[in-house]
Design an enzyme around this catalytic site. Structure first.
Site, mmCIF file in Angstrom:
data_model
loop_
_atom_site.group_PDB
_atom_site.id
_atom_site.type_symbol
_atom_site.label_atom_id
_atom_site.label_comp_id
_atom_site.label_asym_id
_atom_site.label_seq_id
_atom_site.Cartn_x
_atom_site.Cartn_y
_atom_site.Cartn_z
ATOM 1 N N CYS A 76 24.447 -13.480 31.528
ATOM 2 C CA CYS A 76 23.830 -14.201 30.416
ATOM 3 C C CYS A 76 24.665 -14.017 29.147
ATOM 4 C CB CYS A 76 22.414 -13.656 30.222
ATOM 5 S SG CYS A 76 21.784 -13.778 28.558
ATOM 6 N N GLU A 77 25.018 -15.118 28.516
ATOM 7 C CA GLU A 77 25.914 -15.018 27.360
ATOM 8 C C GLU A 77 25.199 -14.512 26.110
ATOM 9 O OE1 GLU A 77 27.497 -19.002 27.164
ATOM 10 O OE2 GLU A 77 26.144 -19.546 25.547
ATOM 11 N N HIS A 78 23.881 -14.484 26.129
ATOM 12 C CA HIS A 78 23.159 -13.970 24.959
ATOM 13 C C HIS A 78 23.049 -12.448 24.969
ATOM 14 C CE1 HIS A 78 20.981 -18.073 24.415
ATOM 15 N NE2 HIS A 78 22.186 -18.054 23.890
ATOM 16 N N HIS A 79 22.991 -11.838 26.165
ATOM 17 C CA HIS A 79 22.772 -10.391 26.253
ATOM 18 C C HIS A 79 23.835 -9.667 27.073
ATOM 19 C CE1 HIS A 79 18.733 -12.189 25.553
ATOM 20 N NE2 HIS A 79 18.630 -11.183 24.713
ATOM 21 N N GLN A 117 21.811 -20.432 32.055
ATOM 22 C CA GLN A 117 21.448 -21.083 33.324
ATOM 23 C C GLN A 117 21.434 -22.606 33.194
ATOM 24 O OE1 GLN A 117 18.013 -19.426 35.344
ATOM 25 N NE2 GLN A 117 17.703 -21.333 36.470
ATOM 26 N N HIS A 145 16.448 -13.191 35.500
ATOM 27 C CA HIS A 145 17.291 -12.760 34.382
ATOM 28 C C HIS A 145 16.972 -11.318 34.009
ATOM 29 C CE1 HIS A 145 18.842 -16.819 33.037
ATOM 30 N NE2 HIS A 145 17.981 -17.124 33.984
ATOM 31 N N CYS A 147 17.795 -9.834 31.424
ATOM 32 C CA CYS A 147 17.419 -9.707 30.012
ATOM 33 C C CYS A 147 15.928 -9.999 29.813
ATOM 34 C CB CYS A 147 18.286 -10.606 29.119
ATOM 35 S SG CYS A 147 18.217 -12.345 29.533
HETATM 36 ZN ZN LIG Z 1 19.782 -13.146 28.131
#
Ligand SMILES: [Zn+2]
Length: 186
Positions: A76-79, A117, A145, A147
Site C-alpha cells: 500500500c503506497e499510503h502506509h 488497489q 490490507h 494497514c
Molecule cells: Zn494503507
C-alpha cells in the site's frame, strides 16, 4: 533503478525516529536486508506490462478468457504495508490471445510497486486493452490490507473489492454477470 544506499540510509533514520538504536546487534543488518527485500517487492518499478503481453497468438475464438484466483502480494503506497489477495482477469479476444501465465505475470508486475488497489485494478485492465486489443476487459481484485488489520479500524479478514470494466464489459451487464458467475464457480 533501485538505490540500495538510499534505502539503507532511510531505514536507519526510520529506526532512529522511533527511538531505536540502529547500531545494536539485532538491527545492524536490517537496513541491508530491507534494501534487498525492496529490490524484490518493488521489482515492478522497472518492468512494463508490455513484456509479458507482447507475445500473442492468433485465435478465432471470441469467447471470454478468464484467469481467476491469481494470488498476489502488493504494498500500500499510503502506509508501505502489505495488501494481498486474489485477482481475476478476463477479456474477450479480438483475434489475439496471450498465454494464460502472462496474465498472472501482468498482475505481478503491477503488484510489485507502491500501489493502491483501485489503481492497480485499473492499470491491469488498461494494459490488457492496450496490448491485446480485445473487445473488452474486466478485472476484479479482492484483498486484505494490513494497514486496516494491524492498525486503524482493525477488522481482520475484511476484504476490499475493486472492479474495472472496459469495452464491451462496460456496455453489457450480461457479460459482467457472466464474469461474476465464472469467478464464483469452483
Ligand atoms: Zn494503507
Amino acid at each position: 533503478m533501485i538505490d540500495e544506499n538510499k534505502i539503507m540510509e532511510g531505514v536507519r533514520l526510520l529506526l532512529e525516529g522511533i527511538g531505536e538504536d540502529p547500531s545494536r546487534e539485532g538491527l545492524l543488518e536490517t537496513p541491508q536486508r530491507i534494501a534487498r527485500m525492496y529490490e524484490e517487492i518493488f521489482a515492478g518499478m522497472t518492468q512494463s506490462a508490455g513484456e509479458p503481453l507482447a507475445k500473442t497468438f492468433h485465435a478465432k475464438q471470441t469467447d471470454m478468457v478468464l484467469e481467476k484466483d491469481i494470488m498476489f502480494y502488493s504494498t500500500c503506497e499510503h502506509h508501505l504495508l502489505p495488501f494481498y489477495g486474489k485477482a481475476h482477469v478476463a477479456y474477450i479476444p479480438n483475434g489475439k490471445v496471450a498465454g494464460l501465465s502472462k496474465l498472472a505475470r501482468t498482475v505481478e508486475i503491477f503488484a510489485r510497486r507502491p500501489q493502491l488497489q483501485e489503481q492497480m485494478t485499473a492499470q491491469i485492465a488498461d494494459a490488457v486493452m492496450e496490448y491485446l486489443n480485445p473487445l473488452g476487459a474486466m478485472v476484479m481484485i479482492e484483498a486484505e490490507h494490513m494497514c486496516m488489520t494491524m492498525r486503524g479500524i482493525k477488522k481482520p479478514g475484511s476484504k476490499t473489492m475493486t472492479y474495472a470494466a472496459r469495452g464491451v464489459f462496460r456496455e453489457q451487464d450480461g457479460l459482467q454477470n457472466r464474469f461474476f458467475q465464472m469467478v464464483k464457480d469452483k
